[in-house]
Scaffold this motif. Structure first.
Motif, PDB file in Angstrom:
ATOM      1  N   ARG A  52       0.810  -1.217   0.000  1.00  0.00           N
ATOM      2  CA  ARG A  52       0.000   0.000   0.000  1.00  0.00           C
ATOM      3  C   ARG A  52       0.847   1.272   0.000  1.00  0.00           C
ATOM      4  NH1 ARG A  52      -5.287  -1.486   2.076  1.00  0.00           N
ATOM      5  NH2 ARG A  52      -5.628   0.674   2.711  1.00  0.00           N
ATOM      6  N   ALA A  53       2.170   1.120   0.086  1.00  0.00           N
ATOM      7  CA  ALA A  53       3.051   2.292   0.126  1.00  0.00           C
ATOM      8  C   ALA A  53       4.393   1.921  -0.474  1.00  0.00           C
ATOM      9  CB  ALA A  53       3.234   2.783   1.566  1.00  0.00           C
ATOM     10  N   SER A  54       5.036   2.882  -1.116  1.00  0.00           N
ATOM     11  CA  SER A  54       6.364   2.652  -1.680  1.00  0.00           C
ATOM     12  C   SER A  54       7.365   2.370  -0.567  1.00  0.00           C
ATOM     13  CB  SER A  54       6.810   3.882  -2.475  1.00  0.00           C
ATOM     14  OG  SER A  54       7.036   4.977  -1.601  1.00  0.00           O
ATOM     15  N   VAL A  92      -0.310   1.792   7.894  1.00  0.00           N
ATOM     16  CA  VAL A  92       0.543   1.794   9.084  1.00  0.00           C
ATOM     17  C   VAL A  92       0.526   0.420   9.738  1.00  0.00           C
ATOM     18  CG1 VAL A  92       0.870   2.762  11.393  1.00  0.00           C
ATOM     19  CG2 VAL A  92       0.254   4.261   9.495  1.00  0.00           C
ATOM     20  N   THR A  93      -0.640  -0.192   9.837  1.00  0.00           N
ATOM     21  CA  THR A  93      -0.749  -1.508  10.477  1.00  0.00           C
ATOM     22  C   THR A  93       0.125  -2.538   9.779  1.00  0.00           C
ATOM     23  OG1 THR A  93      -3.009  -1.069  11.228  1.00  0.00           O
ATOM     24  CG2 THR A  93      -2.336  -3.378  11.078  1.00  0.00           C
ATOM     25  N   ASP A 171       4.842 -18.358  -1.983  1.00  0.00           N
ATOM     26  CA  ASP A 171       3.455 -18.707  -1.683  1.00  0.00           C
ATOM     27  C   ASP A 171       2.773 -17.708  -0.756  1.00  0.00           C
ATOM     28  OD1 ASP A 171       5.091 -19.351   0.447  1.00  0.00           O
ATOM     29  OD2 ASP A 171       3.951 -21.123   1.030  1.00  0.00           O
ATOM     30  N   LEU A 172       3.436 -16.620  -0.424  1.00  0.00           N
ATOM     31  CA  LEU A 172       2.814 -15.631   0.454  1.00  0.00           C
ATOM     32  C   LEU A 172       1.741 -14.856  -0.301  1.00  0.00           C
ATOM     33  CD1 LEU A 172       5.907 -14.174   2.354  1.00  0.00           C
ATOM     34  CD2 LEU A 172       4.187 -15.766   3.235  1.00  0.00           C
ATOM     35  N   PRO A 173       0.677 -14.452   0.379  1.00  0.00           N
ATOM     36  CA  PRO A 173      -0.380 -13.692  -0.295  1.00  0.00           C
ATOM     37  C   PRO A 173       0.051 -12.260  -0.575  1.00  0.00           C
ATOM     38  CG  PRO A 173      -0.837 -13.842   2.053  1.00  0.00           C
ATOM     39  CD  PRO A 173       0.375 -14.699   1.801  1.00  0.00           C
ATOM     40  N   GLY A 174      -0.666 -11.616  -1.480  1.00  0.00           N
ATOM     41  CA  GLY A 174      -0.391 -10.212  -1.758  1.00  0.00           C
ATOM     42  C   GLY A 174       0.027  -9.973  -3.190  1.00  0.00           C
ATOM     43  N   LYS A 175       0.059  -8.713  -3.574  1.00  0.00           N
ATOM     44  CA  LYS A 175       0.420  -8.333  -4.934  1.00  0.00           C
ATOM     45  C   LYS A 175       1.919  -8.516  -5.161  1.00  0.00           C
ATOM     46  CE  LYS A 175      -3.352  -4.978  -5.098  1.00  0.00           C
ATOM     47  NZ  LYS A 175      -3.742  -3.546  -5.221  1.00  0.00           N
ATOM     48  N   PRO A 176       2.328  -8.722  -6.424  1.00  0.00           N
ATOM     49  CA  PRO A 176       3.751  -8.959  -6.721  1.00  0.00           C
ATOM     50  C   PRO A 176       4.679  -7.876  -6.192  1.00  0.00           C
ATOM     51  CG  PRO A 176       2.407  -9.477  -8.638  1.00  0.00           C
ATOM     52  CD  PRO A 176       1.483  -8.847  -7.633  1.00  0.00           C
ATOM     53  N   ARG A 177       4.183  -6.634  -6.090  1.00  0.00           N
ATOM     54  CA  ARG A 177       5.102  -5.590  -5.639  1.00  0.00           C
ATOM     55  C   ARG A 177       5.532  -5.777  -4.187  1.00  0.00           C
ATOM     56  NH1 ARG A 177       0.529  -2.334  -6.867  1.00  0.00           N
ATOM     57  NH2 ARG A 177      -0.696  -1.668  -5.067  1.00  0.00           N
ATOM     58  N   ARG A 178       4.831  -6.622  -3.429  1.00  0.00           N
ATOM     59  CA  ARG A 178       5.320  -6.948  -2.091  1.00  0.00           C
ATOM     60  C   ARG A 178       6.706  -7.592  -2.176  1.00  0.00           C
ATOM     61  NH1 ARG A 178       1.755  -7.715   2.535  1.00  0.00           N
ATOM     62  NH2 ARG A 178      -0.305  -6.804   2.118  1.00  0.00           N
ATOM     63  N   GLY A 179       6.884  -8.466  -3.164  1.00  0.00           N
ATOM     64  CA  GLY A 179       8.192  -9.084  -3.360  1.00  0.00           C
ATOM     65  C   GLY A 179       9.244  -8.064  -3.759  1.00  0.00           C
ATOM     66  N   LEU A 180       8.862  -7.094  -4.606  1.00  0.00           N
ATOM     67  CA  LEU A 180       9.790  -6.043  -5.010  1.00  0.00           C
ATOM     68  C   LEU A 180      10.199  -5.200  -3.808  1.00  0.00           C
ATOM     69  CD1 LEU A 180       8.111  -4.811  -8.331  1.00  0.00           C
ATOM     70  CD2 LEU A 180      10.021  -6.404  -8.068  1.00  0.00           C
ATOM     71  N   TYR A 181       9.239  -4.896  -2.947  1.00  0.00           N
ATOM     72  CA  TYR A 181       9.555  -4.095  -1.767  1.00  0.00           C
ATOM     73  C   TYR A 181      10.440  -4.876  -0.796  1.00  0.00           C
ATOM     74  CZ  TYR A 181       6.017  -0.766  -3.358  1.00  0.00           C
ATOM     75  OH  TYR A 181       5.293   0.153  -4.077  1.00  0.00           O
TER      76      TYR A 181
END
Length: 269
Positions: A52-54, A92-93, A171-181
């Motif tokens: 949700r944030a860069s 924030v959470t 296998d973690l949930p979430g959008k691909p950019r989570r991996g990028l972050y």
């Protein structure tokens, strides 16, 4: 608020570059580094950074939360920090949740958290010496589950950031950019380096951290791992074999030499 702004003064300079520089010597972190290592979390849960944030914004939230909690480690509400930083509470959470896993924060009941001793040390050092602070973050990140995953992925050679992010997220949930972050977090902690072509290279600290995790496993776990022959060790440079280097396109080979030069310059004299 002035103290928070002071801690964020050099954020733009750090995150405006594609890669992060490697420090001259990890041992210069001194006594604060020991504080961080003592505070490192016990591996267990697996979360990924918020999508949700860069990365820049996530780090701003971490510093703001740490400074708000302060040396006294006051309990802070995620909703209060969200209002202060003009973001939604869920952002924030999720940031605090990942910070808790890393060891920057400790969650105190629902919607509340406090900075850890290590998190406070990093936030304070960031205002004076960002490289020093990143070394402290590296010490905190060493037991994180992403370290051996990244080490295994990069052992054969560098990867595009998107590919490493995909392997980290797995296998973690979430959008691909989570991996990028998550790659960004590893770069901030000086565990990987990104070049101008978007390739990610391991730093010496990555394999050292992954090796220390393997060393802590029971003897039976060691036996299950294949041994690398001495010939393979001698015929590889930064994860590339001689044959692979010979087959690189000229522009890729130049990028390799640039990274090798940076690595050599970073080593202690």
């Amino acid at each position: 608020m002035q103290q928070t702004q002071k801690g964020l003064t050099h954020m733009e300079n750090l995150f405006s570059h594609a890669g992060f520089s490697t420090p001259p010597d990890a041992d210069t972190a001194g006594p604060l580094r020991e504080v961080v290592l003592r505070s490192s979390p016990v591996p267990g849960q697996r979360t990924s950074p918020t999508d949700r944030a860069s990365m820049r914004r996530q780090w701003q939230l971490v510093l703001a939360g740490a400074l708000a909690s302060g040396e006294e480690q006051l309990v802070i509400s995620t909703s209060d920090l969200a209002r202060q930083e003009d973001v939604d509470t869920e952002t924030v959470t999720q940031t605090v949740r990942f910070g808790d896993e890393v060891g920057l924060f400790r969650r105190v009941g629902r919607g509340k958290f406090a900075v850890t001793e290590a998190g406070w040390a990093i936030a304070q050092r960031w205002q004076e010496d960002q490289t020093y602070a990143r070394l402290l973050l590296q010490g905190l990140f060493r037991p994180h589950w992403s370290v051996p995953v990244a080490d295994t992925a990069l052992r054969p050679g560098p990867l595009l950031m998107e590919e490493l992010g995909r392997r980290l997220l797995a296998d973690l949930p979430g959008k691909p950019r989570r991996g990028l972050y998550l790659v960004d977090w590893l770069a901030l902690a000086l565990l990987v380096h990104r070049d101008q072509q978007g390739m990610v290279w391991p730093t010496p600290a990555l394999s050292a951290a992954a090796g220390s995790q393997v060393a802590a496993l029971p003897a039976a776990a060691h036996a299950a791992e294949p041994e690398q022959s001495s010939g393979q060790e001698l015929d590889a440079l930064m994860g590339w074999t001689n044959q692979e280097l010979d087959e690189l396109a000229p522009e890729r080979f130049c990028a390799f030499l640039d990274n090798l030069t940076q690595l050599v310059k970073s080593l202690p004299a």
